[in-house]
Design an enzyme around this catalytic site. Structure first.
Site, mmCIF file in Angstrom:
data_model
loop_
_atom_site.group_PDB
_atom_site.id
_atom_site.type_symbol
_atom_site.label_atom_id
_atom_site.label_comp_id
_atom_site.label_asym_id
_atom_site.label_seq_id
_atom_site.Cartn_x
_atom_site.Cartn_y
_atom_site.Cartn_z
ATOM 1 N N HIS A 1 -2.612 6.790 3.517
ATOM 2 C CA HIS A 1 -1.163 6.905 3.839
ATOM 3 C C HIS A 1 -0.501 8.286 3.132
ATOM 4 O O HIS A 1 -0.812 8.292 2.235
ATOM 5 C CB HIS A 1 -0.522 5.787 3.305
ATOM 6 C CG HIS A 1 -0.591 4.559 3.995
ATOM 7 N ND1 HIS A 1 -0.994 4.291 5.042
ATOM 8 C CD2 HIS A 1 -0.157 3.278 3.487
ATOM 9 C CE1 HIS A 1 -1.372 2.998 5.526
ATOM 10 N NE2 HIS A 1 -0.840 2.481 4.494
ATOM 11 N N CYS B 1 0.847 -1.335 -0.072
ATOM 12 C CA CYS B 1 -0.068 -0.025 -0.067
ATOM 13 C C CYS B 1 0.869 1.453 -0.054
ATOM 14 O O CYS B 1 0.430 2.191 -0.557
ATOM 15 C CB CYS B 1 -1.176 -0.022 1.355
ATOM 16 S SG CYS B 1 -0.212 -0.288 2.821
#
Ligand code: NAP
Length: 343
Positions: free
Chosen positions: A241, A149
């Site tokens: 993120h 990710c």
């Protein structure tokens, strides 16, 4: 409709996969697997549903099976895998050998020479490595991976800047707690705190990004020759993120040229590819996880704070880690496999 299965369907990423696949125009959920402890139960009992929308009625009564070739119906052709990597390493190869095409989110085998690691907007041509894989392994099925990710968040921005001569990258991440799974970090560890280490994550960013940006010549992928150095932090956000990137470039583009290259980076005509792929903020202080992670239905990458440095450019980028960074990435790869005729 292509009949699909979800491996690890009861987990955090598995639930995201159900959310994305249930209304999908090309895919129909026909099999759900998990560990032996969940097998034999209807999905509503096997899964502790924690996703942010009601459990779809079409899956509640599907019986969860074990994750073996024998347990999965023959008319299922595509499997989305969100298994722990140790389990993926064990069960994905036999499933590919048995004829299933596996679009996997697990970290096992991402760097194997004959396994394509793909972000469709960045390196769709690497899917051709499946021909090499089938030749070498004698598989009727196939195994294709999406990256980690934090890598997915950064790599589309690097691909957009590669035309300026990408030489070196430094990146520091601020990663959401959902990236560790539901029971990954405890509240006592993360509230009022930052954890300045995520096991194995920096190494994944340093290697996977160069494979993704590499050249496929029809036989093998040669990694990009840039250098990537990463450091990773877990922070108390739920999803999204955020990453601070320093990219050293051979050329010296202006801020406006960098922003234009990011905005112009093309998306694909696949159902889950957002338009635009990269959203550029000019105002200071963006992107932010809470405000911007759902851009493009959680599949966009956003960039802000672009400024020149002596060696290139510095900016911040953000993506939703369980959508663009995990379940959405696997679905997009499934759409690519369908589009390329692998199903
Ligand atoms: P999770 O919530 O722990 O779910 C794991 C799933 O795997 C569950 O369905 C579990 O079934 C199943 N499973 C466990 N052991 C098994 C076994 N021996 N055989 C078959 N199935 C088994 O994990 P997650 O957060 O969804 O992550 C799944 C994968 O995605 C991991 O490889 C992770 O590294 C990767 N990933 C996660 C994220 C994220 O944002 N969370 C992002 C990128 C990549 P039971 O319910 O029966 O135990």
């Amino acid at each position: 409709m292509v009949r699909v299965g979800i491996l690890g369907a009861t987990g955090a990423v598995g639930q995201r996969l159900i959310q994305l696949l249930e209304p999908h125009p090309d895919f129909e959920i026909a099999a759900l697997t998990a560990s032996p402890a969940s097998a034999g139960k209807p999905y509503r009992e096997a899964a502790k549903w924690r996703a942010d929308s009601p459990i779809p009625s079409s899956v509640t009564d599907i019986e969860v099976t074990e994750t073996t070739p024998e347990a999965i119906p023959d008319d299922v052709s595509l499997l989305f895998s969100s298994l722990p990597s140790s389990v993926g390493a064990e069960v994905e190869p036999p499933l590919a050998e048995a004829g299933y095409v596996v679009s996997s989110n697990s970290s096992n085998a991402r760097m194997a020479d004959d396994v394509p690691l793909v972000i469709p907007e960045v390196n769709a041509d690497h899917v051709g490595l499946l021909e090499v894989q089938r030749d070498e392994r004698g598989w009727d099925g196939a195994l294709l991976k999406n990256p980690n990710c934090s890598t997915i968040t950064m790599v589309p921005t690097l691909a957009a800047l590669d035309g300026f001569g990408l030489e070196r990258v430094h990146v520091a991440t601020l990663q959401a707690v959902s990236g560790a799974g539901y029971s990954g970090v405890t509240s006592m560890e993360i509230i009022d705190n930052v954890l300045p280490h995520i096991g194995g994550e920096a190494e994944k960013m340093e290697t996977e990004s160069l494979k993704l940006l590499g050249e496929f010549d029809g036989a093998e992928v040669s990694p990009h020759d840039a250098e990537v150095s990463a450091t990773t932090n877990r922070v108390p956000t739920l999803d999204g993120h955020l990453e601070n990137v320093w990219a050293d470039l051979a050329e010296s583009p202006s801020v406006e040229e960098v922003q234009a290259a990011l905005e112009a980076f093309p998306n694909l005509a696949l159902p889950s590819s957002p338009d635009p792929l990269i959203h550029v903020f000019e105002e200071p202080g963006r992107p932010q996880p809470r405000l911007d992670r759902m851009l493009g239905d959680g599949m966009a990458v956003s960039v802000g704070g672009v400024r020149e440095t002596p060696d290139g450019v510095q900016y911040d980028c953000l993506a939703h880690n369980t959508l663009r960074g995990a379940a959405g990435a696997s679905v997009l790869n499934g759409e690519l496999l369908l589009d390329e005729g692998y199903l």
